[in-house]
Enzyme design. Sequence first.
Site, short mmCIF file in Angstrom:
data_model
loop_
_atom_site.label_atom_id
_atom_site.label_comp_id
_atom_site.label_asym_id
_atom_site.label_seq_id
_atom_site.Cartn_x
_atom_site.Cartn_y
_atom_site.Cartn_z
N ASP A 91 -2.58 4.00 -5.23
CA ASP A 91 -3.11 2.61 -5.58
C ASP A 91 -4.53 2.82 -5.46
OD1 ASP A 91 -3.72 2.18 -2.52
OD2 ASP A 91 -1.78 2.83 -2.62
N GLY B 290 -4.32 5.81 -1.05
CA GLY B 290 -5.29 5.00 -1.86
C GLY B 290 -6.32 5.63 -2.47
N MET C 133 -2.76 7.46 5.98
CA MET C 133 -2.53 7.03 7.50
C MET C 133 -2.20 8.23 8.33
SD MET C 133 -0.83 3.47 6.66
CE MET C 133 -0.83 2.74 8.22
N GLU C 134 -1.96 9.64 7.87
CA GLU C 134 -1.48 10.62 8.61
C GLU C 134 -2.35 11.91 8.66
OE1 GLU C 134 0.25 9.36 6.19
OE2 GLU C 134 1.51 7.69 7.13
N GLU D 135 8.81 10.08 -0.37
CA GLU D 135 7.84 11.15 -0.60
C GLU D 135 8.43 12.60 -0.54
OE1 GLU D 135 3.70 9.14 1.04
OE2 GLU D 135 5.21 9.75 2.41
N ILE E 276 -4.67 0.08 3.81
CA ILE E 276 -6.01 -0.51 2.95
C ILE E 276 -5.67 -1.18 1.98
CG2 ILE E 276 -8.42 -0.12 2.31
CD1 ILE E 276 -7.91 0.51 5.34
N1 SAH Z 1 4.79 -0.67 1.96
C1 SAH Z 1 5.12 0.46 2.56
C2 SAH Z 1 4.31 0.79 3.62
C3 SAH Z 1 3.44 1.83 3.34
S1 SAH Z 1 2.18 2.26 4.54
C4 SAH Z 1 6.60 0.35 3.20
O1 SAH Z 1 7.07 -0.65 2.90
O2 SAH Z 1 7.06 1.22 4.14
C5 SAH Z 1 1.32 3.31 3.57
C6 SAH Z 1 1.69 4.68 3.31
O3 SAH Z 1 1.25 5.55 2.38
C7 SAH Z 1 1.27 5.66 4.49
O4 SAH Z 1 1.97 6.72 4.94
C8 SAH Z 1 -0.32 6.07 3.94
O5 SAH Z 1 -0.45 7.47 4.30
C9 SAH Z 1 0.20 6.06 2.33
N2 SAH Z 1 -0.84 5.18 1.81
C10 SAH Z 1 -0.97 4.76 0.43
N3 SAH Z 1 -1.87 3.84 -0.06
C11 SAH Z 1 -2.59 3.83 1.24
C12 SAH Z 1 -3.72 2.77 1.37
N4 SAH Z 1 -4.32 2.02 0.36
N5 SAH Z 1 -4.20 2.68 2.70
C13 SAH Z 1 -3.56 3.51 3.44
N6 SAH Z 1 -2.52 4.27 3.53
C14 SAH Z 1 -2.02 4.38 2.32
#
Ligand code: SAH
Length: 260
Positions: free
Chosen positions: A212, A78, A188-189, A12, A167
């Site tokens: 997403d 998301g 998430m932040e 990011e 989510i």
């Molecule tokens: N698949 C990733 C994990 C991402 S966690 C990995 O392997 O590292 C999701 C990150 O993107 C978080 O920082 C959150 O802020 C954001 N995010 C994007 N889509 C999201 C969703 N559907 N729900 C929650 N956080 C989401």
Amino acid sequence: MTVAIIAAMPQELSALEAVLHVERTDSVAGRHFRWGRLGEEAVVLTLCGIGKVAAATTTALLLDRYQVRAVLFTGVAGGLGAAVRVGDVVVGTSLLQHDMDASPLFPRWEVPGTGHARFMADVAWSERLAAGARLVLAQPHEALMHFGIRSVPGLHQGLIISGDQFIASAAASTALRTALPDALAVEMEGAAVAQVCADFDRPFAVLRTISDRADDQAHVDFPSFLTEVAAGYSRDIVLAALSAATAPTCASFAGCVQPG
Ligand code: SAH
């Protein structure tokens, strides 16, 4: 004073880091701070990691130890709002922790001790990000085609909700949409950054590219979307917001006509 730019994941921040003229670096508590300039503006770039605690630790360090003047958070989220599609951008006007629930002692979502469930983003910084997003989204983005996106991406401003959950099911996103119908995006932040900035009485703003729809497909193409679309959006929108922040104000030169 310096503006802090935080993201959760390396992808990011990668495109912004590539254009940063680094002046110094340091590390505290596993966070790496890269100080330098983006255009005219003194900035510090750092990753916080994923989740509310990671974001809160990082924000508290920036505000207490380094006294940054504003915090800008950039990353992906998301989409929850019906019109919020993959490739769109959301700028948060307020932030809420959807997994905070101390009811019946406190109203659902209220952060005990603060009297608030929703933490307001700084209007001026949010407007600069929104103006930057309008410019950037108006340009053609070939990378969007790789994700089947043919329409012009949109900008949305409103509620962003945060919690310590990725989510990734229709059931989970429907539950959030039902509970908080005005939520545009989930991540998430952001709300953790918001709460810490409220404690320190310092301005913040949150910019999120929709990666997403927080449904059963949420994990698909996530890594490539980050690098191919979200990284460039973050760079271009944040750069536009910073240059708006350092541009001479209308009052500072003669003959300037205030818009609207
Ligand atoms: N698949 C990733 C994990 C991402 S966690 C990995 O392997 O590292 C999701 C990150 O993107 C978080 O920082 C959150 O802020 C954001 N995010 C994007 N889509 C999201 C969703 N559907 N729900 C929650 N956080 C989401």
